[in-house]
Enzyme design. Structure first.
Site, short mmCIF file in Angstrom:
data_model
loop_
_atom_site.label_atom_id
_atom_site.label_comp_id
_atom_site.label_asym_id
_atom_site.label_seq_id
_atom_site.Cartn_x
_atom_site.Cartn_y
_atom_site.Cartn_z
N LYS A 186 1.12 3.93 -3.18
CA LYS A 186 0.77 5.34 -2.98
C LYS A 186 1.94 6.24 -3.35
CE LYS A 186 -2.46 7.02 -1.51
NZ LYS A 186 -3.65 7.58 -2.21
N TYR A 233 0.83 -1.20 0.00
CA TYR A 233 0.00 0.00 0.00
C TYR A 233 0.87 1.25 0.00
CZ TYR A 233 -2.75 3.81 2.01
OH TYR A 233 -3.32 5.03 2.26
#
Length: 573
Positions: free
Chosen positions: A323, A319
């Site tokens: 990002k 994650y």
């Protein structure tokens, strides 16, 4: 008519872009440290080391010595004039993705309640326009978060909200954002600000899914933004942890295209000689892995691939890595589009408004808090003297609104980054946080567990695991029995131990995080706001009382909005 969205993994975009053995820590810090200096380009001297981990011995955090003094006042003129938040939002039209998530929903509520915003176009996954309107009613208009706005407008509340919020059928992961031509053309002509809040926040989801929504989707939205006639600002909601495993002070700077998440003076020659991170290569790798895997093991294989790629390039999980890649691609393709990137730390429930304690979903620390309250997590993996960085969602919303106004007014073709964090100005120790959690549950325990004891903190996973196995065996009745068969007790014990270990391993990086997020831009923003703006849009993290927040606001909010315990009056502690 609005078109039905398509769901599929989009083609790749064409661009290139220590853990050592630790001692168990239940009580105070050990004194017999092996001392050595720790220095990096950004942080300078941190403290002393023990088994590869930095510990801080000064009364004040040593990193504070490396930071310039924050200036929260920009002079009497700035205090009187302010940023001009009201003037900027007057009649402005916004295109928002992720409006039904925690942050997006709170942002919609605050814009409607405290600004004279024009229309807010909300991208929604739905089969047709009627289904989108149903989602608007069920997930936004009827939400408890909008109680203050409902009281403000009375009988005209629904009419007011429907006049402002325009649901648009679409999908951030579909070609052309899944919108029909009519909707797209209307937004292109009318929109002033685009705010991208949609993202997958699952730390270790499938790598292809995370790449699609956290990398491909921002690029797709940026290409759409370039077609907008009156666009003043493109806003991207990221996370402070895009900075990777770096240590010391992390400044509010754009990420380097092709860079990684490792600290600049990494001693590991193998990692420092890695090929630059290439976004196209990562997408192709994920697609090939998806094709090669069978339906049975595809999800497992792609989750493992994400973990491997993140570890290789210096991020804690897939994650954070995706990002970071999303930020890189925006900077790579934006050209002269003004971009604002907001990087919140760990977002939790509202502190003061509109509903103290309101939260949606089980956030980062909430599984830990709830499991502890239920007697399922008697210990945790963290250093009690290190800090954690939590920011209430209403403070993230207010910072977003104020920063958008500031940079929307100037509309300069720049990329600006804001860390929305609390640790430097209002630090929260792990030991203090768990003390506040204990105070709440000892005064007002959950029905499932009334034998609340203080959380024990460990540095070493093996010793943590041994402790919880013994403790959970007692609570499961393996030693004293509670009417269940031994087989059922053993299954329950294994399941609870596995859950506790999984939770702590997933969040282990937070428990030993050795960096602090510089928030100079946010403090400067505070200094430029007028008194009226500060009162309406509170962004000063120094005003957070952490004991008050956990004992009387956040945990009661969890019990009401997540555990569905209804209204509870927390006892005074």
């Amino acid at each position: 008519m609005l078109l039905t969205q398509n769901l599929f993994f989009s083609p790749p975009v064409e661009f290139c872009l220590e853990k050592c053995s630790r001692k168990t820590r239940v009580g105070p810090i050990f004194c017999s440290f092996e001392k050595k200096r720790s220095r990096s380009r950004s942080c300078g001297k941190l403290g002393v080391h023990h088994n590869g981990y930095t510990y801080f011995t000064a009364p004040h955090h040593p990193l504070e010595l490396e930071l310039p003094s924050f200036q929260t006042e920009s002079g009497p003129d700035a205090a009187a004039i302010g940023i001009g938040i009201d003037k900027f939002y007057d009649g402005k039209n916004i295109f928002l993705t992720g409006a039904t998530g925690l942050l997006g929903k709170a942002l919609v509520e605050k814009l409607l309640r405290s600004t004279s915003v024009g229309k807010i176009y909300i991208l929604m996954k739905a089969n047709d326009k009627e289904a989108a309107l149903d989602r608007l009613s069920g997930e936004i208009i009827d939400s408890k978060l909008f109680e203050c706005l409902r009281e403000k407008h009375g009988n005209s509340y629904e009419e007011f909200v429907r006049s402002k919020l325009i649901p648009v059928v679409g999908d951030i992961c579909a070609p052309n954002i899944g919108m029909d031509a009519y909707s797209a053309n209307e937004i292109i002509k009318e929109v002033d600000v685009i705010i991208e809040s949609a993202a997958s926040t699952t730390l270790n989801d499938r790598y292809d899914f995370l790449l699609d929504i956290n990398v491909n989707a921002p690029a797709r939205l940026m290409r759409f933004a370039k077609r907008c006639k009156n666009l003043k600002l493109f806003v991207h909601i990221s996370t402070a942890y895009v900075n990777g495993i770096r240590e010391g002070i992390i400044y509010e700077e754009p990420l380097m295209v092709g860079g990684n998440g490792r600290k600049n003076d990494d001693d590991d020659e193998m990692h420092s000689s890695l090929f630059p991170l290439d976004l196209t290569d990562e997408m192709n790798l994920a697609m090939k892995a998806c094709i090669a895997s069978t339906n049975y093991d595809a999800a497992k294989d792609l989750k493992r691939l994400g973990l491997e790629r993140a570890a290789q390039y210096g991020w804690y999980n897939a994650y954070h890595m995706t990002k970071a890649m999303g930020e890189m691609v925006l900077d790579e393709i934006r050209q002269d589009v003004p971009v604002l990137i907001l990087r919140p730390s760990i977002i939790e429930s509202c502190y003061k408004e509109p509903v103290p304690g309101w939260i949606q979903g089980n956030r980062m620390y909430d599984p830990v808090i709830i499991s502890y309250g239920k007697g399922q997590l008697p210990a945790y993996l963290a250093d009690s003297d290190l800090h954690t960085d939590i920011v209430p969602v209403d403070m993230v919303v207010n910072t977003t609104i104020a920063a958008v106004a500031k940079h929307g007014i100037s509309s300069k073709p720049q990329l600006n980054v804001y860390h929305v964090a609390t640790d430097y100005v209002n630090p929260l120790r792990f030991g203090d946080m768990f003390e506040y959690i204990y105070q709440h549950f000892s005064a007002d325990p959950l029905p499932e567990w009334e034998g609340v004891t203080q959380m024990k903190l460990f540095d070493e996973f093996s010793e943590f695991s041994n402790y919880i196995r013994d403790e959970i065996s007692e609570r499961c009745g393996m030693r004293n029995g509670n009417g269940m068969t031994i087989q059922k007790v053993q299954r329950q014990h294994r399941a609870r131990v596995a859950y506790a270990e999984q939770v702590c391993k997933m969040y282990e990086f937070i428990g030993f995080f050795k960096a602090r997020f510089h928030t100079g831009n946010t403090r400067k923003l505070l200094g430029e706001m007028s008194k009226e703006e500060r009162d309406t849009f509170e962004i000063d993290a120094m005003k957070i009382d952490w004991r008050e927040y956990f004992v009387r606001v956040h945990i009661p909010g969890l019990r009401k909005h997540v555990l569905n315990n209804g209204e509870r009056s927390t006892k005074t502690v």
